[in-house]
Design an enzyme around this catalytic site. Structure first.
Site, PDB file in Angstrom:
ATOM      1  N   HIS A 158       9.585  15.193   9.990  1.00 44.55           N
ATOM      2  CA  HIS A 158      10.804  15.291   9.190  1.00 44.55           C
ATOM      3  C   HIS A 158      10.564  15.177   7.693  1.00 44.55           C
ATOM      4  O   HIS A 158      11.315  15.761   6.906  1.00 44.55           O
ATOM      5  CB  HIS A 158      11.800  14.203   9.588  1.00 44.55           C
ATOM      6  CG  HIS A 158      12.410  14.428  10.929  1.00 44.55           C
ATOM      7  ND1 HIS A 158      13.487  13.696  11.362  1.00 44.55           N
ATOM      8  CD2 HIS A 158      12.108  15.281  11.938  1.00 44.55           C
ATOM      9  CE1 HIS A 158      13.829  14.093  12.581  1.00 44.55           C
ATOM     10  NE2 HIS A 158      12.988  15.046  12.950  1.00 44.55           N
ATOM     11  N   GLU A 196       0.828  -1.199   0.000  1.00 43.86           N
ATOM     12  CA  GLU A 196       0.000   0.000   0.000  1.00 43.86           C
ATOM     13  C   GLU A 196       0.867   1.255   0.000  1.00 43.86           C
ATOM     14  O   GLU A 196       0.579   2.228  -0.689  1.00 43.86           O
ATOM     15  CB  GLU A 196      -0.928  -0.034   1.213  1.00 43.86           C
ATOM     16  CG  GLU A 196      -1.942  -1.171   1.166  1.00 43.86           C
ATOM     17  CD  GLU A 196      -1.373  -2.570   1.432  1.00 43.86           C
ATOM     18  OE1 GLU A 196      -2.017  -3.538   1.017  1.00 43.86           O
ATOM     19  OE2 GLU A 196      -0.283  -2.702   2.037  1.00 43.86           O
TER      20      GLU A 196
END
Length: 169
Positions: free
Chosen positions: A103, A76
């Site tokens: 991040h 996925e």
């Protein structure tokens, strides 16, 4: 915030749980399927649609995110990352979910429906959705390098530290 959700048969139960949880927590969930169990369904059919919707809405300036769910979350994640403009991270802990946003400014999270208890996976999604991108210059720079490559701009230049000493002179 609108949250686009797609899965496969292995993630169907978690997807249905997340859709209800999202609605109860003030999100606007959008279900991209599947809508019934079919052991032979293919995750790209649903995960690509969820990721495309996220990319399209973000291109319009909307604050949309996505969740894709499967047995492991690996396929996925790969499918979602094929959509231009999407950065999908596989979360297997609260910390990986947090860092994906903080991040990497990930726009889609992938979770493995067969790998963790329902409560843990729900928490990974909760953390992912709540965490903002830090905007730190180093993270912005790295994301720009990825975006440039994705749109045909080529590889980022090698820094001197990555070159053999003989080439640095």
């Amino acid at each position: 915030m609108r949250v686009h959700v797609g899965s496969d048969h292995a993630g169907l139960e978690l997807k249905d749980h997340l859709l209800a949880w999202l609605g109860e927590h003030g999100y606007e969930p959008v279900d991209h399927g599947p809508f019934r169990y079919d052991a032979l369904d293919d995750y790209p059919v649903f995960c690509l649609r969820a990721a495309e919707a996220v990319a399209a809405e973000r291109a319009e300036g909307r604050d949309s995110l996505g969740v894709v769910v499967g047995g492991s979350g690996n396929g996925e994640q790969i499918a979602a990352n094929k959509v231009r403009g999407v950065r999908c991270a596989l979360a297997w802990s609260e910390e990986t979910a947090r860092l994906a946003r903080q991040h990497n400014d990930a726009t889609v999270v992938s979770v493995g429906g067969r790998l963790h208890p329902l409560e843990d996976m729900t928490r990974f999604v909760e953390v992912f959705l709540a965490e903002p991108f830090s905007g730190d210059e180093r993270h912005v720079r790295r994301i720009e390098q990825l975006s440039t490559y994705e749109t045909g701009g080529g590889l980022p230049p090698l820094p001197d530290s990555a070159r053999p000493a003989a080439e640095q002179a």
